[in-house]
Scaffold this motif. Sequence first.
Motif, PDB file in Angstrom:
ATOM      1  N   LEU A 157       0.833  -1.211   0.000  1.00 34.04           N
ATOM      2  CA  LEU A 157       0.000   0.000   0.000  1.00 34.04           C
ATOM      3  C   LEU A 157       0.865   1.258   0.000  1.00 34.04           C
ATOM      4  O   LEU A 157       0.536   2.254  -0.651  1.00 34.04           O
ATOM      5  N   GLU A 158       1.983   1.192   0.705  1.00 31.73           N
ATOM      6  CA  GLU A 158       2.906   2.319   0.727  1.00 31.73           C
ATOM      7  C   GLU A 158       3.492   2.570  -0.666  1.00 31.73           C
ATOM      8  O   GLU A 158       3.621   3.722  -1.102  1.00 31.73           O
ATOM      9  N   VAL A 164       4.345   3.682  -7.373  1.00 29.84           N
ATOM     10  CA  VAL A 164       5.355   2.692  -7.729  1.00 29.84           C
ATOM     11  C   VAL A 164       4.707   1.314  -7.678  1.00 29.84           C
ATOM     12  O   VAL A 164       3.886   1.035  -6.801  1.00 29.84           O
ATOM     13  N   THR A 165       5.052   0.436  -8.622  1.00 34.30           N
ATOM     14  CA  THR A 165       4.446  -0.896  -8.677  1.00 34.30           C
ATOM     15  C   THR A 165       5.230  -1.874  -7.807  1.00 34.30           C
ATOM     16  O   THR A 165       6.419  -2.125  -8.057  1.00 34.30           O
ATOM     17  N   PRO A 166       4.616  -2.441  -6.779  1.00 33.07           N
ATOM     18  CA  PRO A 166       5.294  -3.446  -5.961  1.00 33.07           C
ATOM     19  C   PRO A 166       5.239  -4.826  -6.627  1.00 33.07           C
ATOM     20  O   PRO A 166       4.182  -5.268  -7.094  1.00 33.07           O
ATOM     21  N   VAL A 167       6.380  -5.476  -6.683  1.00 28.57           N
ATOM     22  CA  VAL A 167       6.462  -6.824  -7.243  1.00 28.57           C
ATOM     23  C   VAL A 167       6.929  -7.758  -6.135  1.00 28.57           C
ATOM     24  O   VAL A 167       7.986  -7.547  -5.536  1.00 28.57           O
ATOM     25  N   PHE A 225      -0.747  -1.279 -14.557  1.00 31.00           N
ATOM     26  CA  PHE A 225      -0.216  -1.897 -13.341  1.00 31.00           C
ATOM     27  C   PHE A 225      -0.187  -0.946 -12.150  1.00 31.00           C
ATOM     28  O   PHE A 225       0.003  -1.385 -11.013  1.00 31.00           O
ATOM     29  N   LYS A 226      -0.368   0.338 -12.417  1.00 30.64           N
ATOM     30  CA  LYS A 226      -0.327   1.308 -11.333  1.00 30.64           C
ATOM     31  C   LYS A 226      -1.525   1.105 -10.394  1.00 30.64           C
ATOM     32  O   LYS A 226      -2.661   0.960 -10.843  1.00 30.64           O
ATOM     33  N   GLY A 227      -1.242   1.087  -9.120  1.00 30.14           N
ATOM     34  CA  GLY A 227      -2.302   0.832  -8.145  1.00 30.14           C
ATOM     35  C   GLY A 227      -2.522  -0.637  -7.890  1.00 30.14           C
ATOM     36  O   GLY A 227      -3.392  -1.010  -7.094  1.00 30.14           O
ATOM     37  N   GLY A 228      -1.717  -1.485  -8.552  1.00 25.15           N
ATOM     38  CA  GLY A 228      -1.834  -2.922  -8.353  1.00 25.15           C
ATOM     39  C   GLY A 228      -0.536  -3.512  -7.843  1.00 25.15           C
ATOM     40  O   GLY A 228       0.432  -2.799  -7.583  1.00 25.15           O
ATOM     41  N   VAL A 229      -0.509  -4.839  -7.676  1.00 26.87           N
ATOM     42  CA  VAL A 229       0.677  -5.540  -7.193  1.00 26.87           C
ATOM     43  C   VAL A 229       0.904  -6.754  -8.085  1.00 26.87           C
ATOM     44  O   VAL A 229      -0.050  -7.389  -8.549  1.00 26.87           O
ATOM     45  N   VAL A 230       2.165  -7.066  -8.328  1.00 27.28           N
ATOM     46  CA  VAL A 230       2.544  -8.168  -9.211  1.00 27.28           C
ATOM     47  C   VAL A 230       3.184  -9.284  -8.382  1.00 27.28           C
ATOM     48  O   VAL A 230       3.961  -9.018  -7.466  1.00 27.28           O
ATOM     49  N   TYR A 248       9.330   0.387 -10.319  1.00 24.85           N
ATOM     50  CA  TYR A 248       8.859  -0.726  -9.492  1.00 24.85           C
ATOM     51  C   TYR A 248       9.841  -0.975  -8.349  1.00 24.85           C
ATOM     52  O   TYR A 248      10.980  -0.492  -8.358  1.00 24.85           O
ATOM     53  N   VAL A 249       9.381  -1.720  -7.368  1.00 26.02           N
ATOM     54  CA  VAL A 249      10.228  -2.191  -6.267  1.00 26.02           C
ATOM     55  C   VAL A 249       9.959  -3.680  -6.093  1.00 26.02           C
ATOM     56  O   VAL A 249       8.880  -4.176  -6.449  1.00 26.02           O
ATOM     57  N   VAL A 250      10.937  -4.395  -5.559  1.00 23.13           N
ATOM     58  CA  VAL A 250      10.823  -5.846  -5.409  1.00 23.13           C
ATOM     59  C   VAL A 250      10.894  -6.240  -3.939  1.00 23.13           C
ATOM     60  O   VAL A 250      11.802  -5.811  -3.210  1.00 23.13           O
TER      61      VAL A 250
END
Length: 335
Positions: A157-158, A164-167, A225-230, A248-250
Motif C-alpha cells: 500500500l505504501e 510505484v508498482t510493488p512486485v 499496473f499502477k495501483g496494483g501488485v505483481v 517498481y520495487v521488489v
Amino acid sequence: MPLIEFTSKGLCCQAGGFYIDPWRPVERAVITHAHSDHARAGSGAYLCHRDTKPLLQLRLGSNSYQTVEWNEPVLMNNVKVSLHPAGHVIGSSQVRIEQNGEVWVVSGDYKLEDDGLSGRFEAVRCHTFITESTFGLPIYRWKPQREIYKSIQDWVLEQTARDVTPVLAAYSIGKSQRLLKCLEEAGLPVFLHGAVHNVHTALVNAGLTLPPVTRVDPSMPNKIFKGGVVIAPSSATQSPWMKRFTPYVVGICSGWMQVRGQVRRSNADAGFALSDHADWTGLLQTIKDTGAEKVYVTHGFQAAFSRYVNELGIQAAEVKTEYGNDEEVVVGEEG
C-alpha cells in the motif's frame, strides 16, 4: 531389512514395491508434494493427494495418477500406506508406512502454522521419522503469519501510494497462493507472471477457490499496473520482463529473509520472512510429537540439526538426498 532404504534412486520401500519422492524414474512413486525436487518425471505410476494431482499434471503432463484423501489407507504388497497433512503447500502430505506393527513416516516438507490453504499439519506417531531441516538452525524462528501478512500489506500500500508498482517474488507453487489470500485483504488488483498464473489456473480448474487475478500480458500498457501488485518467481524479477512495470520495487517472500543482509544480497528492496517450512521450534516440536525413537534428517542444515536431536537423547542421523535442489529456486525461492 528396514521399511525404507536410502538408495541411489531415492527413498525405497522394498516390501511395498514403491519409492517416495524418487529423483530417478521408478515403476511406482508416492509423492509428498508437487515441487520439482520431490516430484520428477519418468516414473510409471504416481500416488498422491487429490489436490496434488492437478499440479503434477501441469508439471509432468499425462501419467498414471492415483489419488487418495488424507488418512485414506492403501495396501501396497501388504504394506499399509496413508497420506497425512504436511501443511507445506496445497496438497502436500506426509507418508505413513506400516508393516507388522512397525511405523515409519516420511515428512517431505512441512510447516506447522495453518495457512488456510495447505491443510493443518498433523503430527503422526511413529517409530522412525524422516524429517527435512531446511531451516534447522536456532536463528530461524517465524513470526505469526498474521504479523507477516500485515507487513506485506502495509508495504504494498505504501508503494502504490507513491505510484510505484510493488512486485512480490514468490515460489509459483505454494507461496504465491498464500500471497493471494494476503493481498485480497489489501483490496488491490493482483497481476500474475505467466508461470504463477498457470498454477493458479490449474488449481481453480480443479475446484479450488482463489481470489481473482489478471495474467501479465505483453500488450498491457504500463499504466494498467499502477495501483496494483505483481507476483512473480524470483528468476523473473532479475530479467528484462520487469521493465514493463517501471518504476517498481521488489519484495522477496522467503524464510531466508530472516537473516540480516539477505535483502541486500538479493538485490531486493524489501524482504519478508514468509516461509512454507517449519522453523527451528517447529522442527523440534514435531519430532517430539511423533514420539519417534529414530530420526533421519534430510535436506537443509542436516548435520547441525541431527547433532542437536542426538543431544536431546533421540537417535538421529543425517541422510544425503537430492531434495532442496528445485530448478525454480533462486535466492531462497523454495523457502
